[in-house]
Write an enzyme that holds these catalytic residues in place. Structure first.
Site, short mmCIF file in Angstrom:
data_model
loop_
_atom_site.label_atom_id
_atom_site.label_comp_id
_atom_site.label_asym_id
_atom_site.label_seq_id
_atom_site.Cartn_x
_atom_site.Cartn_y
_atom_site.Cartn_z
N GLU A 255 0.82 -1.19 0.00
CA GLU A 255 0.00 0.00 0.00
C GLU A 255 0.86 1.26 0.00
O GLU A 255 1.73 1.43 0.87
CB GLU A 255 -0.93 -0.03 1.22
CG GLU A 255 -1.78 1.22 1.43
CD GLU A 255 -2.71 1.52 0.27
OE1 GLU A 255 -3.39 0.59 -0.22
OE2 GLU A 255 -2.76 2.69 -0.17
N THR A 297 -6.15 1.54 -5.25
CA THR A 297 -5.70 0.14 -5.11
C THR A 297 -6.39 -0.76 -6.13
O THR A 297 -5.77 -1.61 -6.76
CB THR A 297 -6.00 -0.40 -3.70
OG1 THR A 297 -5.51 0.52 -2.74
CG2 THR A 297 -5.33 -1.74 -3.48
N HIS A 412 -1.24 3.27 4.74
CA HIS A 412 -2.28 3.99 4.01
C HIS A 412 -2.42 5.37 4.64
O HIS A 412 -2.31 5.50 5.85
CB HIS A 412 -3.61 3.22 4.10
CG HIS A 412 -4.65 3.72 3.14
ND1 HIS A 412 -5.28 4.93 3.30
CD2 HIS A 412 -5.16 3.16 2.02
CE1 HIS A 412 -6.14 5.10 2.30
NE2 HIS A 412 -6.08 4.04 1.51
N ASP A 471 1.35 -0.09 -4.93
CA ASP A 471 0.11 0.00 -5.71
C ASP A 471 -0.08 1.36 -6.38
O ASP A 471 -0.55 1.45 -7.51
CB ASP A 471 -1.12 -0.38 -4.86
CG ASP A 471 -1.38 0.52 -3.66
OD1 ASP A 471 -0.49 1.33 -3.30
OD2 ASP A 471 -2.47 0.40 -3.07
N HIS A 472 0.30 2.44 -5.70
CA HIS A 472 0.14 3.79 -6.26
C HIS A 472 0.87 4.77 -5.35
O HIS A 472 1.41 4.35 -4.33
CB HIS A 472 -1.35 4.17 -6.37
CG HIS A 472 -2.11 3.91 -5.10
ND1 HIS A 472 -1.98 4.69 -3.98
CD2 HIS A 472 -2.95 2.91 -4.75
CE1 HIS A 472 -2.74 4.22 -3.02
NE2 HIS A 472 -3.34 3.11 -3.45
C1 GP9 Z 1 -8.79 -0.71 0.87
C2 GP9 Z 1 -7.38 -0.56 0.53
C3 GP9 Z 1 -7.02 0.89 0.35
O1 GP9 Z 1 -9.21 -2.01 0.90
O2 GP9 Z 1 -7.06 -1.32 -0.56
O3 GP9 Z 1 -7.58 1.42 -0.76
P1 GP9 Z 1 -7.07 2.75 -1.47
O4 GP9 Z 1 -7.67 3.89 -0.74
O5 GP9 Z 1 -5.59 2.76 -1.41
O6 GP9 Z 1 -7.54 2.62 -2.85
MN MN Z 2 -3.93 1.63 -2.04
#
Ligand code: GP9
Ligand code: MN
Length: 632
Positions: A255, A297, A412, A471-472
Site C-alpha cells: 500500500e 488500489t 495507508h 500500488d500507487h
Molecule cells: C482498501 C485498501 C485501500 O481495501 O485497498 O484502498 P485505497 O484507498 O488505497 O484505494
Molecule cells: Mn492503495
C-alpha cells in the site's frame, strides 16, 4: 387513542411520515446494519440523512389533492419500507447492500432464497409500524392530516426539501471528497448519502454503462486487435520464459509505497532496509510506474491482472465489475492454478467481492478471515505484521500451484502508527503526512521481512516466486513543498511529479541472482511478464503491456492522465522533458523553444490512441465479442 391524538395535533401527514420514516431508517442504519462510524461528522451525517431523504420524497405529496396525497403517502411508506427491509434481509446474509446487477444475478438471489427464512425475524414487524400508522391516519383522518397548499407554499416545501438534501450532500463531500465520482464502497455511499439516494445513484450508473454496452457491437475489435499486435505484443521469447513454470506465485502489493524511499534515508536511517537488501537477490525495476487513477488500489489490481488501463474516472472495479475479462486468474486456472486474494478489509470495498469472482479468483480471504482487535489494528484496520502472520496458515492449506495476492494496509494515508511499532523517527517538515509516511513505510518493510521468514519456516518459500510492487503514490501533490525539501530540490516540477509516480517492482525467484533493470516499465506490463515467466504463451490475449524480459516494440509507459514516459522523454500537461536531464524541451503553453519540434507529439498520439482503445473495450464490454484461445 394515540392515532386520534396524532390527528388532533394537526401535524400534516407528510411531515409525520417523514419523521417516522426518518427515525426508522436511522434505527436501521445505526443498529441493524453494521455500519462503522469513525467520527462525529459521520455520526451527524448518518443522523441527518434519513430525515433529509424521507422529507424529499414525502414532500412530493403536497403537489397532489387530498385523496391522491393520502394514497401517495400510504404507498410511499410501504414501498420505502419494503426497500429498506429487503436491503436489511440481504445485508443479514451478505453484509452488503443490494445493487442492480446483484439483484439480477441468479446465484446471489438463489443463495438468499434458501436461507431467507432464517434471515427474517419476528421483531422485524416493528419496522412496519409506521406504515400501519400512516395507513390508518390517511384513511380515517384524511381531512385533518392532509394539506392543501397554494403554489407558492408548495414551491417552498419543494425548495426546503432540496436544500435539506443539498446540505446533506455538502457534509458528505466534506467528509469524503469526490464521493460520487470515486464510488469506492457501497457502505461509504450508504453512510453518506443514504440508502435511497444510493439506489438512485446505482440505477443511474448502471443505466449509463448499459447504454454504452448496448451501442457496441464488436466491430471495434479488429482495429484494436491489430493495434495491439503491432504495438504491444512481445514477439521475442525471453531467456526467462518458463523459468518459474508451475511454481506458486506470491504476489504482494504494498500500500502506497513509492520508489523514492527505496535506498534512501530519513534522519540518517535507512527507510526500507529489507527491500534494499532484496534488490540484490531480485530483478528490480527502478523505472517502474503506477498507472492508477481514482480507483487507487483497485485500479492497480485491474492493471496487473488484465494489462488494460483503468478508467479516467470512477473505479472500473465498480462501474464494470460485470464485464467479460480475460484476467490472470482465469488464464492460470486453465493451467491448474488456484487463485486467491488476501486483504483484511471489508469485502465490498472497491466491489472486490463481485469483481474477484468475475476475474476468476477461487477464494477471497477478507476481513472476516482475520482476528482483528484493538491491539492488532490501527488506521485502516489490521496491522500488516499480524495480517501476514495470520495469512500463513491459509496459504499452507491452498492447493498447489497457487497464485496468491496479498494487499497490505498499514501504510495507508494518513499513515498512523503507534509508538511501539515505529522503528524510525518521523521526518520533520510542514507536512504531517510526509513526516508520518517514513515510519509506516518502515513498518511495512519489516512486515515483509517477517513474512519472508515465516514463509521460509513454513516451507512455502522455496517453491514460489515473488512479485512485489507498490500500488500507487502515497504522497500527493499537496505535499510538494515538504517533498521538495526532502528530495533537496528547489521545487517539484511537472517532470518531478511524473518521476514520483514510480513505485518499486521486484520479481524475486528463490535461488536466482537477479539484477537492477532500468528500462521504463509499468503496472500494465505485469500480466504478460508474469505469464511468460510461468511459461504461458497466451498468444491471443489482448494486453496493452509487454513482457519486460523480451525485446519489445512498445516504447512508452502511459499514465492514466495522458502523461507518458519514453526512453528519451517525459511528457506531462503539454510539456515535453528530456528524461535523462529533466530539462524542459518543449512547452505549448509557455512557448518555451516555440520553434523547436515537439518531440513528444508522435508518442503522445499513440498514448491517446492506446488509452482510448482500452476504454472502448471496457465501456463496450467488447471482450464478449472476442474469442480468447481461438486455437485451443
Ligand atoms: C482498501 C485498501 C485501500 O481495501 O485497498 O484502498 P485505497 O484507498 O488505497 O484505494
Ligand atoms: Mn492503495
Amino acid at each position: 387513542m394515540l392515532l386520534r391524538s396524532l390527528s388532533r395535533i394537526q401535524l400534516p401527514l407528510y411531515i409525520l411520515a417523514s419523521i417516522l420514516f426518518g427515525i426508522k431508517t436511522y434505527v436501521v442504519y445505526r443498529f441493524m446494519f453494521n455500519i462503522s462510524i469513525e467520527n462525529v461528522m459521520q455520526e451527524l451525517i448518518l443522523f441527518i440523512n434519513p430525515f433529509a431523504s424521507a422529507f424529499l420524497f414525502f414532500a412530493i405529496s403536497v403537489w397532489f389533492k387530498n385523496r391522491r396525497q393520502m394514497k401517495f403517502l400510504r404507498y410511499g411508506t410501504l414501498i420505502g419500507t419494503l426497500i429498506l427491509y429487503f436491503n436489511l434481509v440481504f445485508y443479514r446474509n451478505f453484509t452488503d447492500f443490494i445493487t442492480i446487477p446483484v439483484l439480477f444475478q441468479g446465484s446471489n438471489a438463489a443463495d438468499l432464497g434458501s436461507s431467507a427464512l432464517a434471515l427474517i425475524h419476528l421483531s422485524d414487524l416493528l419496522l412496519f409500524l409506521d406504515v400501519a400508522i400512516i395507513w390508518i391516519l390517511s384513511k380515517r383522518y384524511d381531512g385533518s392530516v392532509s394539506v392543501n397548499y397554494n403554489k407558492r407554499n408548495r414551491a417552498i416545501v419543494l425548495s426546503a426539501s432540496i436544500l435539506f438534501l443539498l446540505g446533506n450532500y455538502v457534509l458528505a463531500e466534506i467528509e469524503r471528497p469526490q464521493l460520487l465520482q470515486r464510488t469506492f464502497d457501497r457502505e461509504y455511499l450508504v453512510k453518506n448519502i443514504g440508502l435511497f439516494n444510493y439506489h438512485i445513484y446505482d440505477v443511474a450508473l448502471h443505466s449509463k454503462s448499459k447504454a454504452q454496452r448496448v451501442l457496441a457491437d464488436g466491430n471495434e475489435m479488429p482495429d484494436i486487435q491489430s493495434y495491439v499486435d503491432e504495438n504491444a505484443t512481445s514477439k521475442e521469447e525471453s531467456e526467462l520464459f518458463g523459468i518459474a513454470k508451475n511454481k506458486n506465485v506470491i504476489f504482494i502489493s504494498l500500500e502506497s509505497v513509492q520508489s523514492f524511499v527505496i535506498n534512501n534515508t530519513v534522519n540518517g536511517e535507512e527507510v526500507t532496509p529489507f527491500m534494499n537488501d532484496l534488490i540484490e537477490e531480485s530483478y528490480y525495476f527502478e523505472n517502474f510506474y503506477h498507472q492508477t487513477e481514482q480507483g487507487k488500489t483497485s485500479d492497480h489490481e485491474f492493471l496487473i491482472d488484465n494489462s488494460m488501463y483503468p478508467l479516467p474516472r470512477g473505479a472500473v472495479f465498480f462501474t464494470h465489475g460485470q464485464n467479460e475479462f480475460n484476467a490472470t486468474p482465469e488464464i492460470l486456472k486453465e493451467h491448474g492454478y488456484y487463485s486467491s486474494v488476501f486483504h483484511a478489509n471489508n469485502k465490498s470495498f472497491w466491489n472486490r467481492d463481485v469483481m474477484y469472482e468475475n476475474l476468476g479468483y477461487d477464494q477471497f480471504y477478507e476481513e472476516s478471515a482475520y482476528e482483528i482487535n484493538e491491539e492488532n489494528s490501527i488506521g485502516w484496520g489490521l496491522k500488516d505484521k499480524s495480517f501476514f502472520e495470520q495469512s500463513v496458515k491459509y496459504l499452507q492449506s491452498l492447493p498447489e500451484p497457487y497464485y496468491s495476492r496479498f494487499i497490505t494496509l498499514t501504510n495507508h494515508y494518513p499513515f498512523e502508527l503507534s509508538e511501539e511499532d515505529a522503528s524510525i523517527d518521523q521526518y520533520n517538515s510542514n507536512s504531517r503526512t510526509l513526516n508520518q509516511y517514513f515510519p509506516t513505510v518502515r513498518y511495512t518493510d519489516e512486515a515483509l521481512e517477517q513474512f519472508f521468514e515465516q514463509l521460509k519456516e513454513s516451507g512455502e518459500y522455496e517453491n514460489s516466486i515473488f512479485v512485489i510492487l507498490g500500488d500507487h503514490y502515497g504522497i500527493s501533490d499537496f505535499h510538494n513543498k515538504a517533498m521538495s525539501m526532502y528530495l533537496d530540490k528547489e521545487k517539484i516540477t511537472a517532470y518531478d511529479h511524473v518521476q514520483l509516480q514510480r513505485v518499486p517492482f521486484f520479481i524475486h525467484i528463490p535461488g536466482q541472482e537477479g539484477r537492477v533493470i532500468s528500462d521504463v516499465a509499468g503496472q500494465i506490463d505485469v500480466k504478460p511478464t508474469l505469464l511468460r515467466l510461468l511459461g504461458i504463451e497466451n498468444e491471443d490475449d489482448i494486453t496493452f503491456g509487454t513482457d519486460l524480459f523480451a525485446a519489445n516494440n512498445k516504447d512508452f509507459i502511459a499514465l492514466r492522465d495522458g502523461s507518458f514516459i519514453s526512453e528519451d522523454y517525459v511528457y506531462s500537461k503539454d510539456q515535453c522533458f528530456d528524461r535523462e536531464s529533466g530539462e524542459l524541451i518543449y512547452a505549448k503553453t509557455t512557448g518555451v523553444e516555440d520553434d523547436a519540434e515537439n518531440a513528444c507529439q508522435p508518442i503522445k498520439e499513440k498514448v491517446d490512441k492506446e488509452l482510448s482503445y482500452s476504454d472502448q473495450i471496457i465501456y463496450g464490454d467488447l471482450f464478449r465479442f472476442y474469442k480468447f484461445n481461438a486455437n485451443d
